[in-house]
Scaffold this motif. Structure first.
Motif, PDB file in Angstrom:
ATOM      1  N   ILE A  74       0.150  -1.961   1.225  1.00 27.31           N
ATOM      2  CA  ILE A  74       0.783  -1.446   2.434  1.00 27.31           C
ATOM      3  C   ILE A  74       1.831  -2.427   2.920  1.00 27.31           C
ATOM      4  N   LEU A  76       5.381  -2.933   5.768  1.00 24.10           N
ATOM      5  CA  LEU A  76       6.102  -2.415   6.930  1.00 24.10           C
ATOM      6  C   LEU A  76       7.545  -2.926   6.873  1.00 24.10           C
ATOM      7  N   ILE A  82       6.162   2.735   7.536  1.00 27.35           N
ATOM      8  CA  ILE A  82       5.059   2.168   6.762  1.00 27.35           C
ATOM      9  C   ILE A  82       5.177   2.693   5.340  1.00 27.35           C
ATOM     10  N   HIS A  83       5.170   1.794   4.370  1.00 27.59           N
ATOM     11  CA  HIS A  83       5.248   2.227   2.975  1.00 27.59           C
ATOM     12  C   HIS A  83       3.998   1.790   2.230  1.00 27.59           C
ATOM     13  N   SER A  84       3.442   2.706   1.452  1.00 26.24           N
ATOM     14  CA  SER A  84       2.286   2.410   0.623  1.00 26.24           C
ATOM     15  C   SER A  84       2.617   2.643  -0.847  1.00 26.24           C
ATOM     16  N   ALA A  98      -3.683   2.893   6.005  1.00 29.33           N
ATOM     17  CA  ALA A  98      -2.536   2.783   6.909  1.00 29.33           C
ATOM     18  C   ALA A  98      -2.711   3.553   8.209  1.00 29.33           C
ATOM     19  N   THR A 101      -2.722   1.796  11.734  1.00 25.95           N
ATOM     20  CA  THR A 101      -1.405   1.237  12.046  1.00 25.95           C
ATOM     21  C   THR A 101      -0.418   2.337  12.380  1.00 25.95           C
ATOM     22  N   LEU A 102      -0.487   3.444  11.639  1.00 25.16           N
ATOM     23  CA  LEU A 102       0.394   4.583  11.888  1.00 25.16           C
ATOM     24  C   LEU A 102       0.182   5.134  13.295  1.00 25.16           C
ATOM     25  N   ARG A 105       1.376   2.416  15.948  1.00 24.99           N
ATOM     26  CA  ARG A 105       2.837   2.294  16.022  1.00 24.99           C
ATOM     27  C   ARG A 105       3.459   3.536  16.653  1.00 24.99           C
ATOM     28  N   THR A 112       6.876   7.420  14.085  1.00 28.28           N
ATOM     29  CA  THR A 112       6.646   6.528  12.953  1.00 28.28           C
ATOM     30  C   THR A 112       6.596   7.354  11.675  1.00 28.28           C
ATOM     31  N   PHE A 114       5.201   7.379   7.690  1.00 26.40           N
ATOM     32  CA  PHE A 114       4.400   6.841   6.590  1.00 26.40           C
ATOM     33  C   PHE A 114       4.905   7.474   5.307  1.00 26.40           C
ATOM     34  N   GLN A 116       4.614   7.186   0.862  1.00 26.58           N
ATOM     35  CA  GLN A 116       3.826   6.601  -0.225  1.00 26.58           C
ATOM     36  C   GLN A 116       4.279   7.122  -1.579  1.00 26.58           C
TER      37      GLN A 116
END
Length: 332
Positions: A74, A76, A82-84, A98, A101-102, A105, A112, A114, A116
């Motif tokens: 994970i 940021l 947020i990138h996974s 994540a 956190t998602l 945020r 936000t 996310f 992936q």
């Protein structure tokens, strides 16, 4: 109860799914994450991508299409992004890691994202947005998948079924609005099930190997699914491809391997946009609930709006096709 289905308590079903994943080579975190998503689909979403689809995951673990030992990374890159990297594993685990956190945020920043890459196909997409709606957030999710969809009759395969899902919190905080649908005329699992049962399919679902529209499900499997609504549906599939694969860095649908055969990682992408709806209008959920009531009174179909939960209860019962249940038990 249908003679072809068996009923298990949700806790039993979740334990069975977890044990099957462990037996197939998944680590504990992966098994736990996938079992939870499988039961959620069976109880609150699309059952066809619950336990029947679990068999695809079990086969994928054993063949190497899914990395059962994956530990998503994970990052940021920006405060609101947020990138996974799923590490070749399941999509659900990266989201699980994540999610807090998602949510945090989004409450802080208002919006936000996310996103992936490098995962197996995402399973039931409604699962992700349901969870965020229960946190009081609006959520929009898109995902791409191996190419099985032609943009038009006579055309070649270019897209995955490329689903989209949307959820929003309502006045009844346990029963959000949830929309979950493919950009294809139907989901691949529906076509496969029709072929297995020897049923005809509606014209417009698929084309055969010659590119002609067909009502023969088996011929459709040998040919391609169609996008819903012709060019408009194909445009939606393309937008999803841009957001799911382009933004995340995942493979384009045309470059993905078969999710049911071989040993290559699928490398699917998913992107989720989460929004805090009360930033401008504190009465968002109440107003939306009233609007849905109004349009329902005028005959419009309103999806979702039934109680959902992130965790199962002692009273929850899961119905599973007897043949699917037997196949899962044999895998232990």
């Amino acid at each position: 109860m249908d003679q072809q289905t068996l009923s298990l308590s949700a806790h039993e079903a979740q334990k069975l799914a977890e044990q099957a994943c462990l037996a197939a080579g998944a680590n504990e975190a992966t098994a736990r994450s996938l079992a939870k998503a499988t039961v959620s689909a069976a109880l609150f979403g699309h059952p066809g991508v619950g336990f029947p689809h679990l068999l695809d995951y079990l086969s994928g673990f054993r063949a190497g299409r899914i990395n059962g030992d994956a530990e998503p990374k994970i990052a940021l890159p920006l405060s609101a992004i947020i990138h996974s990297d799923a590490g070749g594993g399941i999509a659900q685990l990266g989201f699980d890691l994540a999610e807090s956190t998602l949510v945090e945020r989004t409450r802080e920043l208002g919006v936000t994202i996310f996103t992936q890459d490098n995962s197996y196909t995402t399973g039931e997409l409604g699962y992700y947005v349901r969870r965020l709606a229960l946190e009081g957030l609006i959520a929009f999710a898109v995902s791409n998948s191996p190419a099985v969809v032609a943009g038009s009759p006579g055309g070649k395969i270019v897209f995955g079924t490329n689903p989209m899902a949307f959820a929003a919190p309502l006045a009844d905080t346990t029963a959000p609005l949830v929309i979950d649908q493919a950009s294809s005329a139907t989901a691949f699992v529906n076509l496969a099930k029709a072929a297995e049962e020897g049923r005809e399919i509606p014209a417009g679902w698929a084309i055969d190997e010659t590119g002609s529209v067909t009502t023969d499900a088996a011929a459709g499997l040998r040919g391609a699914l169609l996008a819903f609504g012709g060019a408009k549906g194909a445009n939606v599939a393309l937008m999803i491809e841009c957001l799911a694969a382009g933004l995340s860095g995942a493979s384009w649908s045309l470059d993905m391997p078969d999710f049911q055969n071989g040993n290559r990682v699928v490398d699917a992408g998913v992107t989720i946009i989460a929004i805090q709806p009360t930033v401008i209008d504190a009465d968002f959920s109440t107003r939306l609930s009233q609007q849905l009531d109004r349009i329902a009174e005028r005959g419009a179909y309103v999806p979702g709006r039934r109680p959902v939960r992130n965790n199962v209860s002692e009273e929850d019962q899961v119905k599973i096709d007897a043949a699917v249940l037997e196949a899962i038990r044999r895998s232990l």
